[in-house]
Design a protein around this motif. Structure first.
Motif, mmCIF file in Angstrom:
data_model
loop_
_atom_site.group_PDB
_atom_site.id
_atom_site.type_symbol
_atom_site.label_atom_id
_atom_site.label_comp_id
_atom_site.label_asym_id
_atom_site.label_seq_id
_atom_site.Cartn_x
_atom_site.Cartn_y
_atom_site.Cartn_z
ATOM 1 N N GLY A 1 0.798 -1.213 0.000
ATOM 2 C CA GLY A 1 0.000 0.000 0.000
ATOM 3 C C GLY A 1 0.831 1.264 0.000
ATOM 4 N N ILE A 2 2.114 1.125 -0.275
ATOM 5 C CA ILE A 2 3.032 2.269 -0.256
ATOM 6 C C ILE A 2 3.323 2.704 -1.690
ATOM 7 C CG2 ILE A 2 5.301 3.115 0.475
ATOM 8 C CD1 ILE A 2 5.324 0.832 2.554
ATOM 9 N N ASN A 3 3.134 3.988 -1.962
ATOM 10 C CA ASN A 3 3.488 4.556 -3.257
ATOM 11 C C ASN A 3 4.846 5.251 -3.173
ATOM 12 O OD1 ASN A 3 1.060 3.999 -4.840
ATOM 13 N ND2 ASN A 3 0.034 5.408 -3.430
ATOM 14 N N VAL A 4 5.563 5.263 -4.277
ATOM 15 C CA VAL A 4 6.833 5.976 -4.393
ATOM 16 C C VAL A 4 6.754 6.894 -5.599
ATOM 17 C CG1 VAL A 4 9.329 5.785 -4.758
ATOM 18 C CG2 VAL A 4 8.150 4.107 -3.324
ATOM 19 N N SER A 5 7.127 8.154 -5.403
ATOM 20 C CA SER A 5 7.192 9.110 -6.503
ATOM 21 C C SER A 5 8.558 9.769 -6.521
ATOM 22 C CB SER A 5 6.120 10.203 -6.347
ATOM 23 O OG SER A 5 4.819 9.676 -6.434
ATOM 24 N N ILE A 6 9.067 10.009 -7.726
ATOM 25 C CA ILE A 6 10.334 10.713 -7.914
ATOM 26 C C ILE A 6 10.018 12.065 -8.538
ATOM 27 C CG2 ILE A 6 12.630 10.618 -8.942
ATOM 28 C CD1 ILE A 6 12.125 7.556 -9.352
ATOM 29 N N VAL A 7 10.358 13.131 -7.841
ATOM 30 C CA VAL A 7 10.085 14.483 -8.332
ATOM 31 C C VAL A 7 11.350 15.039 -8.975
ATOM 32 C CG1 VAL A 7 9.467 16.838 -7.676
ATOM 33 C CG2 VAL A 7 8.270 14.893 -6.651
ATOM 34 N N GLU A 8 11.209 15.545 -10.203
ATOM 35 C CA GLU A 8 12.366 15.957 -10.996
ATOM 36 C C GLU A 8 12.220 17.417 -11.444
ATOM 37 O OE1 GLU A 8 12.804 11.448 -12.801
ATOM 38 O OE2 GLU A 8 11.282 12.853 -13.514
ATOM 39 N N PRO A 9 12.636 18.350 -10.604
ATOM 40 C CA PRO A 9 12.544 19.767 -10.977
ATOM 41 C C PRO A 9 13.619 20.166 -11.989
ATOM 42 C CG PRO A 9 12.757 19.459 -8.578
ATOM 43 C CD PRO A 9 13.149 18.183 -9.242
ATOM 44 N N ASN A 10 13.282 21.146 -12.839
ATOM 45 C CA ASN A 10 14.343 21.821 -13.595
ATOM 46 C C ASN A 10 14.913 22.900 -12.672
ATOM 47 O OD1 ASN A 10 11.762 23.236 -15.782
ATOM 48 N ND2 ASN A 10 12.570 24.157 -13.901
ATOM 49 N N ALA A 11 15.655 23.848 -13.193
ATOM 50 C CA ALA A 11 16.272 24.870 -12.346
ATOM 51 C C ALA A 11 15.208 25.800 -11.764
ATOM 52 C CB ALA A 11 17.281 25.676 -13.151
ATOM 53 N N PHE A 12 15.341 26.072 -10.464
ATOM 54 C CA PHE A 12 14.460 27.015 -9.778
ATOM 55 C C PHE A 12 15.308 28.037 -9.032
ATOM 56 C CE2 PHE A 12 11.315 23.842 -10.712
ATOM 57 C CZ PHE A 12 10.127 24.559 -10.803
ATOM 58 N N GLY A 13 14.697 29.176 -8.738
ATOM 59 C CA GLY A 13 15.432 30.284 -8.134
ATOM 60 C C GLY A 13 15.639 30.153 -6.641
ATOM 61 N N THR A 14 16.248 29.058 -6.210
ATOM 62 C CA THR A 14 16.637 28.874 -4.813
ATOM 63 C C THR A 14 18.147 29.094 -4.713
ATOM 64 O OG1 THR A 14 17.131 26.505 -5.033
ATOM 65 C CG2 THR A 14 14.835 27.125 -4.616
ATOM 66 N N ASP A 15 18.685 28.885 -3.518
ATOM 67 C CA ASP A 15 20.140 29.037 -3.377
ATOM 68 C C ASP A 15 20.864 27.709 -3.589
ATOM 69 O OD1 ASP A 15 19.624 27.647 -1.062
ATOM 70 O OD2 ASP A 15 20.736 29.006 0.263
ATOM 71 N N TRP A 16 20.175 26.752 -4.270
ATOM 72 C CA TRP A 16 20.797 25.453 -4.551
ATOM 73 C C TRP A 16 22.129 25.619 -5.281
ATOM 74 C CZ3 TRP A 16 21.880 23.309 -9.385
ATOM 75 C CH2 TRP A 16 22.335 21.980 -9.367
ATOM 76 N N SER A 17 22.185 26.565 -6.209
ATOM 77 C CA SER A 17 23.426 26.787 -6.960
ATOM 78 C C SER A 17 24.268 27.895 -6.341
ATOM 79 C CB SER A 17 23.109 27.140 -8.417
ATOM 80 O OG SER A 17 22.338 28.328 -8.485
ATOM 81 N N GLY A 18 23.813 28.428 -5.206
ATOM 82 C CA GLY A 18 24.536 29.509 -4.532
ATOM 83 C C GLY A 18 25.180 29.036 -3.250
ATOM 84 N N ALA A 19 24.701 29.605 -2.124
ATOM 85 C CA ALA A 19 25.328 29.331 -0.826
ATOM 86 C C ALA A 19 25.238 27.866 -0.414
ATOM 87 C CB ALA A 19 24.681 30.216 0.240
ATOM 88 N N SER A 20 24.206 27.149 -0.897
ATOM 89 C CA SER A 20 24.024 25.754 -0.491
ATOM 90 C C SER A 20 24.944 24.793 -1.243
ATOM 91 C CB SER A 20 22.568 25.329 -0.712
ATOM 92 O OG SER A 20 21.709 26.062 0.122
ATOM 93 N N ALA A 21 25.565 25.253 -2.297
ATOM 94 C CA ALA A 21 26.355 24.370 -3.161
ATOM 95 C C ALA A 21 27.815 24.275 -2.708
ATOM 96 C CB ALA A 21 26.299 24.865 -4.603
ATOM 97 N N ILE A 22 28.437 23.193 -3.108
ATOM 98 C CA ILE A 22 29.878 23.006 -2.954
ATOM 99 C C ILE A 22 30.502 23.122 -4.337
ATOM 100 C CG2 ILE A 22 31.717 21.419 -2.255
ATOM 101 C CD1 ILE A 22 30.022 22.391 0.079
#
Length: 273
Positions: free
Chosen positions: A171-192
């Protein structure tokens, strides 16, 4: 609609925080994790007992299992797990150190693996649950200068697709969410970022210049999609987020199919009979 208990890793900022607040606003219970829960004070001050802030480093398997059991004891159930904790590692493979590569996999792959492994028995006992893995369009269509990050997302995609088949009968579902680029700090302060080598500088410049403002999605616009995904009785295995993602995937798959078709005789002959 009955309120849900939703566990979100990496809820201190970016998409994780936006989703946490969207669920809280409509009356769901949210468990928000961060390495420093001071970043969750704003949500606690606004929503009180509806949010349970937990300090968690998903790299630690024991801590992941303990967190799941703590939440089960506190709320009695876990309806949704959103594995959102992760970060970007920018750099060519040649530039990447062993420590950087291993750390990327510890969080993006093993952290997700431990959380998924820990929640399955709880959801199986309930007879229902939804595990949502936050991947990236780069988990389908890789790009240069993010080689190890791409690898981590491809690994979790394969893991999650397999797990989806393993737990469906519970009874367990699994979903994979695949975003394109969004305006967060993922590519900024959060990145290595790796120590750069000059020979890759032109490629990096070309990659960064490729992304025009029109191609970058608004983070808040993802919230309705996540609400709809969580509420779906038959959620998809994969969900793309953003208008750039689908055309990118369509192009990549068309190219793959064309190449495989052109090598079909070689492939077939390799079967041996």
């Amino acid at each position: 609609m009955k309120s849900k208990v939703i566990f979100i890793t990496g809820a201190s900022k970016g998409l994780g925080k936006i989703w946490a607040e969207a669920f809280l606003k409509r009356g769901d219970k949210v468990i928000g994790t961060a390495r420093n829960i001071d970043s969750l004070k704003e949500l606690v001050n606004t929503y009180g007992d509806a949010i349970l802030p937990l300090e968690l480093n998903v790299d630690n398997r024991e801590h992941c299992f303990a967190a799941i059991q703590q939440v089960k004891a506190h709320f009695g159930r876990i309806d949704v797990l959103i594995n959102n904790a992760g970060y970007g590692l920018f750099g060519a493979l040649e530039e990447t150190t062993e420590l950087e590569a291993r750390a990327q996999f510890e969080t993006n792959v093993f952290g997700l693996l431990w959380m998924t492994q820990a929640v399955i028995p709880v959801m199986r006992e309930q007879g229902a649950g939804h595990i949502i893995q936050i991947s990236s369009v780069l988990g389908i269509a890789a790009t240069p200068i993010l080689s190890v990050y791409n690898a981590s997302k491809w690994a979790m995609e394969g893991l999650s697709e397999s797990v989806a088949a393993e737990v469906k009968a519970f009874g367990i579902n699994v979903s994979i969410v695949e975003p394109n680029a969004f305006g967060t700090d993922w590519s900024g302060a959060s990145a290595i970022r790796t120590q750069p080598l000059e020979l890759y500088s032109d490629m990096k410049t070309a990659l960064y210049n490729y992304f025009t403002p029109e191609m970058i999605g608004y983070p808040a616009a993802t919230a309705p999609a996540m609400l709809q995904l969580v509420d779906s009785e038959n959620p998809p295995l994969r969900l793309l987020l953003g208008k750039v993602a689908l055309p990118q995937v369509q192009y990549v798959y068309a190219d793959r199919l064309a190449v495989w078709e052109s090598w079909k005789e070689v492939s077939t002959a390799a079967h041996g009979h």
